[in-house]
Each structure stands twice: as structure tokens, then as C-alpha cells.
Design an enzyme around this catalytic site. Structure first.
Site, PDB file in Angstrom:
ATOM      1  N   CYS A   3      36.867  33.802  32.532  1.00  0.00           N
ATOM      2  CA  CYS A   3      37.950  34.454  33.283  1.00  0.00           C
ATOM      3  C   CYS A   3      38.842  33.426  33.967  1.00  0.00           C
ATOM      4  O   CYS A   3      40.053  33.588  34.031  1.00  0.00           O
ATOM      5  CB  CYS A   3      37.372  35.416  34.303  1.00  0.00           C
ATOM      6  N   LYS A  63      25.135  48.300  34.283  1.00  0.00           N
ATOM      7  CA  LYS A  63      25.575  48.630  32.918  1.00  0.00           C
ATOM      8  C   LYS A  63      26.077  47.329  32.305  1.00  0.00           C
ATOM      9  O   LYS A  63      27.188  46.879  32.591  1.00  0.00           O
ATOM     10  CB  LYS A  63      26.701  49.668  32.974  1.00  0.00           C
ATOM     11  N   GLU A 102      36.671  42.090  39.723  1.00  0.00           N
ATOM     12  CA  GLU A 102      36.813  40.705  39.255  1.00  0.00           C
ATOM     13  C   GLU A 102      37.426  40.792  37.867  1.00  0.00           C
ATOM     14  O   GLU A 102      36.741  41.138  36.900  1.00  0.00           O
ATOM     15  CB  GLU A 102      35.433  40.034  39.181  1.00  0.00           C
ATOM     16  N   GLU A 126      46.248  37.022  29.073  1.00  0.00           N
ATOM     17  CA  GLU A 126      44.962  36.354  28.904  1.00  0.00           C
ATOM     18  C   GLU A 126      44.544  36.430  27.434  1.00  0.00           C
ATOM     19  O   GLU A 126      44.430  37.512  26.868  1.00  0.00           O
ATOM     20  CB  GLU A 126      43.929  37.068  29.777  1.00  0.00           C
TER      21      GLU A 126
HETATM   22  P1  NAD Z   1      35.984  45.074  29.453  1.00  0.00           P
HETATM   23  O1  NAD Z   1      36.844  45.529  30.558  1.00  0.00           O
HETATM   24  O2  NAD Z   1      36.294  45.541  28.084  1.00  0.00           O
HETATM   25  O3  NAD Z   1      34.462  45.509  29.696  1.00  0.00           O
HETATM   26  C1  NAD Z   1      33.784  45.165  30.882  1.00  0.00           C
HETATM   27  C2  NAD Z   1      32.699  46.186  31.127  1.00  0.00           C
HETATM   28  O4  NAD Z   1      33.313  47.445  31.387  1.00  0.00           O
HETATM   29  C3  NAD Z   1      31.766  46.415  29.937  1.00  0.00           C
HETATM   30  O5  NAD Z   1      30.460  46.608  30.412  1.00  0.00           O
HETATM   31  C4  NAD Z   1      32.299  47.695  29.333  1.00  0.00           C
HETATM   32  O6  NAD Z   1      31.348  48.429  28.610  1.00  0.00           O
HETATM   33  C5  NAD Z   1      32.727  48.445  30.582  1.00  0.00           C
HETATM   34  N1  NAD Z   1      33.705  49.497  30.333  1.00  0.00           N
HETATM   35  C6  NAD Z   1      34.608  49.613  29.316  1.00  0.00           C
HETATM   36  N2  NAD Z   1      35.314  50.747  29.447  1.00  0.00           N
HETATM   37  C7  NAD Z   1      34.868  51.364  30.560  1.00  0.00           C
HETATM   38  C8  NAD Z   1      35.228  52.558  31.245  1.00  0.00           C
HETATM   39  N3  NAD Z   1      36.174  53.382  30.765  1.00  0.00           N
HETATM   40  N4  NAD Z   1      34.592  52.859  32.397  1.00  0.00           N
HETATM   41  C9  NAD Z   1      33.626  52.043  32.894  1.00  0.00           C
HETATM   42  N5  NAD Z   1      33.239  50.904  32.282  1.00  0.00           N
HETATM   43  C10 NAD Z   1      33.849  50.563  31.142  1.00  0.00           C
HETATM   44  O7  NAD Z   1      35.938  43.506  29.548  1.00  0.00           O
HETATM   45  P2  NAD Z   1      35.223  42.484  28.558  1.00  0.00           P
HETATM   46  O8  NAD Z   1      36.034  42.421  27.299  1.00  0.00           O
HETATM   47  O9  NAD Z   1      33.771  42.785  28.465  1.00  0.00           O
HETATM   48  O10 NAD Z   1      35.336  41.108  29.381  1.00  0.00           O
HETATM   49  C11 NAD Z   1      36.435  40.298  29.299  1.00  0.00           C
HETATM   50  C12 NAD Z   1      37.317  40.484  30.508  1.00  0.00           C
HETATM   51  O11 NAD Z   1      36.553  40.292  31.696  1.00  0.00           O
HETATM   52  C13 NAD Z   1      38.414  39.441  30.574  1.00  0.00           C
HETATM   53  O12 NAD Z   1      39.604  40.049  30.982  1.00  0.00           O
HETATM   54  C14 NAD Z   1      37.910  38.475  31.639  1.00  0.00           C
HETATM   55  O13 NAD Z   1      38.900  37.732  32.279  1.00  0.00           O
HETATM   56  C15 NAD Z   1      37.225  39.396  32.570  1.00  0.00           C
HETATM   57  N6  NAD Z   1      36.279  38.637  33.396  1.00  0.00           N
HETATM   58  C16 NAD Z   1      36.547  38.451  34.736  1.00  0.00           C
HETATM   59  C17 NAD Z   1      35.691  37.689  35.539  1.00  0.00           C
HETATM   60  C18 NAD Z   1      35.956  37.438  37.004  1.00  0.00           C
HETATM   61  O14 NAD Z   1      35.039  37.008  37.715  1.00  0.00           O
HETATM   62  N7  NAD Z   1      37.166  37.639  37.509  1.00  0.00           N
HETATM   63  C19 NAD Z   1      34.559  37.136  34.942  1.00  0.00           C
HETATM   64  C20 NAD Z   1      34.333  37.338  33.584  1.00  0.00           C
HETATM   65  C21 NAD Z   1      35.196  38.104  32.825  1.00  0.00           C
END
Ligand code: NAD
Length: 505
Positions: free
Chosen positions: A307, A198, A273, A407
Site C-alpha cells: 500500500c 475475514k 487503511e 494505484e
Molecule cells: P479489496 O478491497 O479488494 O479487498 C480487501 C478485503 O475486503 C478482502 O478481504 C475482501 O474480501 C474484502 N471485501 C471485498 N468486497 C467487500 C465488501 N463488499 N464488503 C466487505 N468486504 C469486502 O483489496 P485487496 O485487493 O485485497 O487489497 C489491495 C488494496 O488494499 C490496495 O488498494 C492496497 O493499497 C490496500 N492496502 C492498504 C493498506 C494500508 O495499510 N493502507 C495495506 C495493504 C493494502
């Protein structure tokens, strides 16, 4: 982005922009990918995907929901016996072929990524290369996942088998759409699992294009499926699906917690992650030219939407003024513009996110930080319409301020000063996150001692973001648990079975 007034359509309904802006076609409509077929969502609905550099619509993408997730999981479950039962060397070879085809498709994938995510083309190209390296690394390991023999007593023969988990779910963020989605997919496939991915709703395009690369490389239908859609719809349905055997989630802490709760209902393991607020510590004995460039890379790569960005700069007292003067000068020279022009820094992902980042800059100032550079949208003509933000520096930040603890996920650097290594370590660790840290020093003893005391999954010394696909990557504290990359990732996608035989006397 294919601007409406300049696009033309071929007979397949594929809209093309002028070659100067777009070397590859962008479909107007994109579909789910299930069993190697492009299919519409059951609801027949689409959602709009934007170009963050122009603020204009890029295309329409099928809006997957629970019924579509169910169909994708079913396809993955049906493909499992064939994929997991295949000779391991053949499975590995098909992943090596994916790596080769990825490099062949680099121009198109990089362009799509830049149009969809906004990052400079150069960074998108690196992302494609990193994904190819992941498929090479795990493709090469597919036939080397050995079990063990355990010498319990002469009357018994005890050995272990390392078996795939089954159907694996991968929920990806928008900041590295292709790279982060596939960094977990590559080890999952190598160890015999099938996949439902997804992608983030903002950036589903390269995952959908990749699906064709995988199919062309010979992976059987159903081994890899993509359901684009919104988090609370497609994401939640995937995280809750009872036929899913492992979930790899990359994204925010709040969503990670939600995913973990859903996985708990089915007693399914997760790899999380999550976010970061990584310290980047510069000691006075460091090579300051290198540290300066490293600091710029640590926070302004991908407009700070990383991240493990080095978003807290900790400067030793005796070099503070000198370093800051150079940092302001160097940051002021960063070229911001549409990723397609390959500038130093592209736009943020959306207007909503830009407002969120601007909100943090305001809050930071209200809490006593001093804005010494940036903090607003650039005025250059090529930045109008898109979601651009100037590289921003904040000094006099308290370690208790929200801009120090939360963050921001944007090009905003919070700057601190310290007197001793102990103080630097305290500042670095006094934070809810623990994803990464940078240490700049020419003193080898100090480098190792500080690295040992930092609470983070990655410590970069005299560099930032170094390591490779072979280096495990993951978080301490609220940055998550489990590891992607390296041999470690393979252990998440396999389960160990102990077989014990009583031998005839
Ligand atoms: P997000 O949590 O909003 O979304 C991530 C994914 O989760 C998307 O595909 C989204 O559609 C899905 N999602 C949202 N709500 C959901 C739910 N209720 N159930 C299941 N899936 C759901 O994050 P984002 O804004 O896309 O990304 C930014 C965040 O990701 C930042 O906090 C960043 O630090 C983190 N990040 C972490 C790493 C790592 O390796 N640690 C890498 C990249 C980004």
C-alpha cells in the site's frame, strides 16, 4: 504448492509435497474457525486457493457466508465478558505467549504465506517476526491502559475508564495476509475486545493457522474467530452485522467506501487503511548508493503490492540522467522467481491482477510515458505457469497520467523530474492519495521542511518503510483514516467513559 504428481497423503488426509519444496504439511481442506473449532461452512461449500508461483490449486477453503459470520459474531459476543473481565496482566501475558509461539511456528507460517501469497520466503519470515513484535508490544501494554482523574471541583471526583469496544471485525487484504490481519487484531485483543477476522479470499491460510497458535497460547474459545470467504458474501455480512462494535478495514478505496456505508447503518466506527501512490523524492545531495537501494526496496518489495510502495520516483534535475542509468542497471539485475526459491521478487497474486497491471503499463504508454525496462512476463523456465511480471520502469510520465494518479499495486515505477524543492512538494502532494513519502537528502533542514509539507501519514527520510510497531501508521486524504500500530491504535479499540461522583459535604 503440492503438485498433484509429487504429493503423498498421510492417514489424516494431509497432502505433503517433497521436502525440497515443502517443509510443512498443507491440508487439502481448510475450515472456518469458530470457538476454537474447525467447522465446515453452513452451505458445506468450498472455494479454491491458488499458488501464484505455479498457477495451480493449493487447497480448498470453506466458503463462509452470512450465516457463518453470524455464528462467529455470536461466539465473539459470548466470549467478551470473560476476555474483557480477565485481569489485564494475565491477558497481556497470554499475548506475550502468542509472540513466543509465533516465533516457534515461523518456519511453517512463512512457508504457508509464501505458497499462498507468492512472496519470497525471506519476506514471509519478516512478516511473522513483525506479527510477533506486535503481540509483544500490545501484550506489554494490556495492563497500562490507564484512565485519568479530572480536577473539576473539590465537591466532585471525576475519573475516566478506558473500556473495550466489544466485538471487533477485521477485514484484511491479500498482500500481507498475516501481518495486516493481525496488526489490528493484536491491539484489539490487548484492550479486551474479541475478534472476527475475514481474511482475503486469495490468502486465508496463515490466518487460519494463526488461530491455532492463539488457542494454544491459552486464549479462551470464541475470543478469536476466522470466517474465510468472498468479500461480497462474508465481508459484506461482517461489515453489516448489528452486533459488531468496531470495523478495521484494510484494502482498496472502493471496498473501504462500501464498508463505511454498511458501518454507518449501525453507527459503528471504522478504521480505514486504503491505497497509496507514494512519492519517493531524491535530492542531488543525497547519498546516491543508499537512495538507489532504497528506491529498489520502495517499489519492488512484495512485487510492488504494498500500500505504501514508493511508486512515484521524483528525481532532482541535476542527478536525473546519472541516477536513471544506475537505476536501469540495478533493476535489470533483480531476480524474479517462485518465492520458495527466495528470489528478489516473487509473482503477482493472480492472473487477473497481472492483466490489470499490464493494462496500466499499456495505458501509461498510450498517455505518453516511455517504457524503458520490463513491461512483460519473464521468460525464465521457473517463471512459467505463475503470475510473474518483470520489474518495470516508466519515464516521461505526466503527473496527470493515470499511471501517476492511480494505484497500480505492481512492480511499476513512474519516474518524474523536478528542479526545486517546492516543485517536488507540489508533485508529491498533487495526488488523491496520502499514505507515505520518501525523502533522500543530506541536508537536515530540507529533510524536516519537506517532511512538514508532505501530505502523508508516513514520511521516511533516507530510508523507506522504516519505523516499527510503535510508530503509528495510516493515511491522509483517500488513503484512509485512523491509525494502526503504536499507542494510537489502542484508542480505536477502546472507548472512554467519564465517571463523576458528587462527594458528601
Ligand atoms: P479489496 O478491497 O479488494 O479487498 C480487501 C478485503 O475486503 C478482502 O478481504 C475482501 O474480501 C474484502 N471485501 C471485498 N468486497 C467487500 C465488501 N463488499 N464488503 C466487505 N468486504 C469486502 O483489496 P485487496 O485487493 O485485497 O487489497 C489491495 C488494496 O488494499 C490496495 O488498494 C492496497 O493499497 C490496500 N492496502 C492498504 C493498506 C494500508 O495499510 N493502507 C495495506 C495493504 C493494502
Amino acid at each position: 504448492m503440492a503438485r498433484a504428481e509429487t504429493t503423498s497423503k498421510d492417514r489424516n488426509g494431509i497432502a505433503s509435497a517433497p521436502a525440497s519444496r515443502l517443509a510443512a504439511p498443507i491440508h487439502e481442506k481448510w475450515f472456518l474457525w469458530i470457538r476454537d473449532q474447525e467447522i465446515p461452512a453452513r452451505s458445506e461449500e468450498f472455494f479454491t486457493v491458488m499458488n501464484p508461483a505455479t498457477g495451480e490449486e493449493l487447497c480448498q477453503v470453506a466458503r463462509g457466508r452470512a450465516a457463518d459470520v453470524d455464528a462467529a459474531v455470536q461466539a465473539a459476543a459470548e466470549a467478551l465478558p470473560l476476555w474483557s473481565g480477565m485481569p489485564t496482566a494475565a491477558r497481556g501475558r497470554s499475548l506475550l505467549e502468542v509472540a513466543r509461539r509465533l516465533r516457534e511456528a515461523e518456519d511453517e507460517l512463512a512457508l504457508l504465506e509464501t505458497l499462498n501469497n507468492g512472496k519470497p520466503l525471506r519476506e514471509s519470515r519478516q512478516d511473522v517476526e513483525k506479527v510477533a513484535e506486535a503481540f509483544e508490544f500490545y501484550g506489554g501494554l494490556a495492563d497500562k491502559l490507564f484512565g485519568a482523574t479530572i480536577p473539576i471541583s473539590p465537591g466532585y471526583f471525576n475519573y475516566t475508564l478506558r473500556e473495550p469496544m466489544g466485538v471487533t471485525a477485521h477485514i484484511a487484504p491479500w498482500n500481507y495476509p498475516l501481518r495486516l490481519a493481525l496488526r489490528s487484531v493484536a491491539p484489539a485483543l490487548a484492550s479486551g475486545n474479541t475478534v472476527v477476522l475475514k481474511p482475503a479470499e486469495e490468502t486465508p491460510l496463515t490466518a487460519l493457522r494463526f488461530a491455532k497458535v492463539l488457542a494454544e497460547a491459552g486464549a479462551p474459545p470464541g475470543v478469536f474467530n476466522v470466517v474465510p470467504g468472498f468479500g461480497p458474501e462474508a465481508g459484506a455480512a461482517l461489515a453489516s452485522h448489528p452486533r459488531v462494535n468496531h470495523i478495521s478495514f484494510t484494502g482498496s478505496v472502493a471496498t473501504g467506501v462500501e464498508v463505511m456505508k454498511r458501518a454507518a447503518q449501525n453507527v459503528v466506527p471504522v478504521t480505514l487503511e486504503l491505497g497509496g501512490k507514494s512519492p519517493n523524492i531524491v535530492f542531488a545531495d543525497a547519498d546516491l548508493d543508499q537512495a538507489l537501494e532504497g528506491t529498489i526496496k520502495a517499489i519492488f518489495t512484495n512485487a510492488g503490492q504494498v500500500c505504501c510502495a514508493g511508486s512515484r520516483l521524483l528525481l532532482e534535475d541535476s542527478l536525473y540522467e546519472r541516477f536513471l542509468t544506475r537505476l536501469v542497471d540495478r533493476t535489470g539485475k533483480i531476480q524474479v522467481g517462485p518465492g520458495i526459491e527466495d528470489p528478489d521478487m516473487g509473482p503477482l497474486i493472480s492472473e487477473e491482477h497481472r492483466q490489470r497491471v499490464l493494462g496500466y503499463i499499456r495505458v501509461g504508454q498510450e498517455e505518453g510515458a516511455k517504457l524503458i525496462l520490463g513491461g512483460k512476463a519473464p521468460v525464465e523456465p521457473n517463471c512459467q505457469g505463475g503470475y510473474f511480471l518483470e520489474p518495470t520502469l516508466l519515464t516521461e510520465v505526466s503527473n496527470w497520467a493515470r499511471v501517476a494518479r492511480e494505484e497500480i499495486f505492481g512492480p511499476v515505477l513512474a519516474i518524474f523530474r523536478f528542479r526545486t524543492a517546492e516543485e517536488a512538494i507540489h508533485l508529491a502532494n498533487d495526488n488523491p492519495y496520502g499514505l507515505a513519502a520518501g525523502v533522500w537528502t543530506s541536508n537536515l533542514d530540507r529533510a524536516h521542511k519537506v517532511a512538514a509539507q508532505i501530505q502523508a501519514g508516513q514520511v521516511y527520510i533516507n530510508d523507506f518503510f522504516n519505523g516499527s510497531v510503535a510508530s503509528p501508521f495510516g493515511g491522509y486524504k483517500r488513503s484512509g483514516f485512523g491509525r494502526e500500530r503504536g499507542m494510537e491504535a489502542l484508542w480505536h479499540y477502546t472507548q472512554v467513559k467519564s465517571v463523576c461522583i458528587r462527594l458528601k459535604d
